[in-house]
Design an enzyme around this catalytic site. Structure first.
Site, PDB file in Angstrom:
ATOM      1  N   LYS A  78      -1.598 -11.114  27.873  1.00 33.39           N
ATOM      2  CA  LYS A  78      -2.049 -10.584  26.735  1.00 33.39           C
ATOM      3  C   LYS A  78      -1.527 -11.574  25.394  1.00 33.39           C
ATOM      4  O   LYS A  78      -2.521 -11.363  24.213  1.00 33.39           O
ATOM      5  CB  LYS A  78      -1.743  -9.209  26.709  1.00 33.39           C
ATOM      6  CG  LYS A  78      -1.928  -8.327  27.598  1.00 33.39           C
ATOM      7  CD  LYS A  78      -3.531  -8.119  27.684  1.00 33.39           C
ATOM      8  CE  LYS A  78      -4.115  -7.095  28.419  1.00 33.39           C
ATOM      9  NZ  LYS A  78      -5.740  -7.033  28.269  1.00 33.39           N
ATOM     10  N   TYR A 126       1.547 -10.023  33.158  1.00 40.49           N
ATOM     11  CA  TYR A 126       0.636  -9.358  31.814  1.00 40.49           C
ATOM     12  C   TYR A 126       1.019  -9.553  30.579  1.00 40.49           C
ATOM     13  O   TYR A 126       0.244  -9.894  29.955  1.00 40.49           O
ATOM     14  CB  TYR A 126       0.654  -7.845  32.330  1.00 40.49           C
ATOM     15  CG  TYR A 126      -0.055  -6.819  31.383  1.00 40.49           C
ATOM     16  CD1 TYR A 126      -1.156  -6.814  31.462  1.00 40.49           C
ATOM     17  CD2 TYR A 126       0.666  -5.991  30.619  1.00 40.49           C
ATOM     18  CE1 TYR A 126      -2.058  -5.845  31.017  1.00 40.49           C
ATOM     19  CE2 TYR A 126      -0.298  -5.195  29.827  1.00 40.49           C
ATOM     20  CZ  TYR A 126      -1.577  -5.071  30.134  1.00 40.49           C
ATOM     21  OH  TYR A 126      -2.190  -4.244  29.225  1.00 40.49           O
ATOM     22  N   ASN A 136     -12.857  -6.682  28.036  1.00 43.25           N
ATOM     23  CA  ASN A 136     -11.688  -5.571  28.473  1.00 43.25           C
ATOM     24  C   ASN A 136     -11.216  -5.667  30.083  1.00 43.25           C
ATOM     25  O   ASN A 136     -10.207  -4.985  30.028  1.00 43.25           O
ATOM     26  CB  ASN A 136     -12.431  -4.143  28.357  1.00 43.25           C
ATOM     27  CG  ASN A 136     -11.936  -3.098  28.654  1.00 43.25           C
ATOM     28  OD1 ASN A 136     -10.951  -2.496  28.059  1.00 43.25           O
ATOM     29  ND2 ASN A 136     -12.188  -2.538  29.975  1.00 43.25           N
ATOM     30  N   THR A 193      -5.078   4.868  30.981  1.00 45.21           N
ATOM     31  CA  THR A 193      -6.069   4.329  31.844  1.00 45.21           C
ATOM     32  C   THR A 193      -5.270   4.216  33.158  1.00 45.21           C
ATOM     33  O   THR A 193      -4.253   4.697  33.344  1.00 45.21           O
ATOM     34  CB  THR A 193      -6.328   3.022  31.597  1.00 45.21           C
ATOM     35  OG1 THR A 193      -5.151   2.161  31.490  1.00 45.21           O
ATOM     36  CG2 THR A 193      -6.766   2.848  30.001  1.00 45.21           C
ATOM     37  N   LEU A 241     -10.831   2.388  29.188  1.00 46.44           N
ATOM     38  CA  LEU A 241     -11.278   1.964  28.002  1.00 46.44           C
ATOM     39  C   LEU A 241     -12.496   1.395  28.001  1.00 46.44           C
ATOM     40  O   LEU A 241     -13.375   1.746  27.136  1.00 46.44           O
ATOM     41  CB  LEU A 241     -10.311   1.071  27.456  1.00 46.44           C
ATOM     42  CG  LEU A 241      -8.771   1.561  26.860  1.00 46.44           C
ATOM     43  CD1 LEU A 241      -7.914   0.545  26.826  1.00 46.44           C
ATOM     44  CD2 LEU A 241      -9.236   2.288  25.554  1.00 46.44           C
ATOM     45  N   ASP A 263     -18.179 -11.475  39.043  1.00 47.37           N
ATOM     46  CA  ASP A 263     -16.685 -11.533  38.525  1.00 47.37           C
ATOM     47  C   ASP A 263     -16.985 -12.617  37.323  1.00 47.37           C
ATOM     48  O   ASP A 263     -17.022 -13.736  37.627  1.00 47.37           O
ATOM     49  CB  ASP A 263     -16.126 -12.426  39.719  1.00 47.37           C
ATOM     50  CG  ASP A 263     -14.684 -12.767  39.596  1.00 47.37           C
ATOM     51  OD1 ASP A 263     -14.168 -12.545  38.619  1.00 47.37           O
ATOM     52  OD2 ASP A 263     -13.989 -13.152  40.609  1.00 47.37           O
ATOM     53  N   ILE A 264     -16.346 -11.934  36.417  1.00 45.13           N
ATOM     54  CA  ILE A 264     -16.403 -12.680  35.031  1.00 45.13           C
ATOM     55  C   ILE A 264     -15.060 -13.814  34.822  1.00 45.13           C
ATOM     56  O   ILE A 264     -14.958 -14.431  33.809  1.00 45.13           O
ATOM     57  CB  ILE A 264     -16.379 -11.728  33.707  1.00 45.13           C
ATOM     58  CG1 ILE A 264     -15.324 -10.593  33.836  1.00 45.13           C
ATOM     59  CG2 ILE A 264     -17.787 -10.934  33.790  1.00 45.13           C
ATOM     60  CD1 ILE A 264     -13.915 -11.014  33.428  1.00 45.13           C
ATOM     61  N   ASP A 269     -18.507  -4.466  35.835  1.00 42.23           N
ATOM     62  CA  ASP A 269     -17.352  -3.988  36.314  1.00 42.23           C
ATOM     63  C   ASP A 269     -17.567  -4.698  37.883  1.00 42.23           C
ATOM     64  O   ASP A 269     -18.712  -4.259  38.445  1.00 42.23           O
ATOM     65  CB  ASP A 269     -16.999  -2.574  36.627  1.00 42.23           C
ATOM     66  CG  ASP A 269     -15.637  -2.315  36.576  1.00 42.23           C
ATOM     67  OD1 ASP A 269     -15.164  -1.707  35.843  1.00 42.23           O
ATOM     68  OD2 ASP A 269     -15.366  -2.482  38.027  1.00 42.23           O
TER      69      ASP A 269
END
Length: 302
Positions: free
Chosen positions: A175, A171, A100, A205, A19, A73-74, A38
């Protein structure tokens, strides 16, 4: 979509594949300059040997667009700060942030290790919060200096966060947290010219093609409803000035379908005007439930 984002600077996290890659390419095709973030890790978050961000940048440049890669690394303060600073220093501005990045470590709850819980919450939820925080600080400074931006944040939730998904407790929790973060950010940042929305996409994905292999399989002919590129037009529009006035919303998107999700709001209610006892409140709750809409099915149940 060409031209809808002319002159805008867009940051997309987790943009090396799936995505994120589709979003980065779509924004570039719409005229934006794109920072492709990334970390280059595997499906479980472990480091990889290649640089998928650099490959996406090469694709954008080959098509005549403008882009640069960022490999930080965000989910760390320094990585998130560097991401936003890189966009501003390289292109002189920041207009849109697309959060994302993510990965999976699926287990049924009784088998889910604490480390796998922490890792998934870290990259999905913390990995949304930190770039959002640093982008918001930049836009607040711009607004206070009299340069109120036309800024956009698009967060990535999931049907798992809205309904739950068997084997994905970590997860699903992350989310769902992203939805709450989106609502708060939309309310807090509106004064600075920032709109914040979330998407709950269904697409093929690395994360979904194994978990939902049969559903996500590409067709041999006809419309590929699970192609990640189907999601990107909505993200590009939300990230553009054309989406003025749209904030604090969650959109489910799959194939050619876009749905405005309507979250928790009051349903049937009973008020005794005094404290209930356990027996009578149980009877009242059963009557309320009989009048209420049933919840949606958790993914993975029949």
């Amino acid at each position: 979509m060409s031209g809808i984002c002319d002159g805008r600077v867009v940051v997309v996290t987790g943009a090396g594949r799936g995505l994120g890659r589709a979003h980065a390419l779509a924004f570039a095709a719409a005229g934006a300059r794109v920072v492709v973030n990334d970390l280059g890790v595997g499906l479980d978050g472990t480091p990889g040997a290649d640089s998928p961000a650099a490959r996406v940048v090469a694709e954008i440049r080959a098509a005549g667009g403008e882009a640069m890669a960022h490999g930080g690394d965000i989910a760390t303060t320094e990585g998130a700060r560097s991401l936003i600073a890189t966009a501003v220093e390289r292109y002189g501005r920041l207009d849109t942030l697309v959060n994302n990045a993510g990965f999976l470590r699926d287990r049924m709850l009784v088998n889910l290790d604490e480390d796998d819980w922490d890792a998934v919450l870290r990259v999905h939820l913390k990995g949304h919060f930190l770039p959002l925080k640093h982008a918001a600080a930049h836009w607040r400074s711009e607004a206070k200096a009299g340069r109120t931006p036309v800024a956009r944040i698009i967060n990535t939730s999931s049907g798992a966060g809205l309904l739950g998904s068997l084997g994905q407790g970590n997860y699903s929790a992350a989310k769902a947290g992203i939805v709450g973060l989106t609502l708060v950010a939309a309310a807090e940042l509106a004064r600075y010219g920032v709109q914040v929305n979330a998407i709950a996409p269904a697409a093929r994905t690395r994360m979904t093609e194994r978990t939902f292999a049969e559903t996500m399989a590409a067709p041999t002919a006809g419309f590929d409803a699970m192609a990640p590129e189907n999601v990107s037009p909505l993200v590009v529009w939300l990230g553009s000035a054309a989406s003025e006035g749209v904030t604090g919303r969650v959109f489910e998107t799959e194939g050619g379908r876009v749905t405005v999700m309507e979250g928790w709001r009051p349903g049937p209610s009973a008020d005794k005007g005094a404290r209930w006892d356990a027996d009578e409140v149980g009877d009242a709750v059963r009557k309320l439930l009989a009048c209420a809409e049933p919840p949606g099915a958790v993914y993975g149940t029949t």
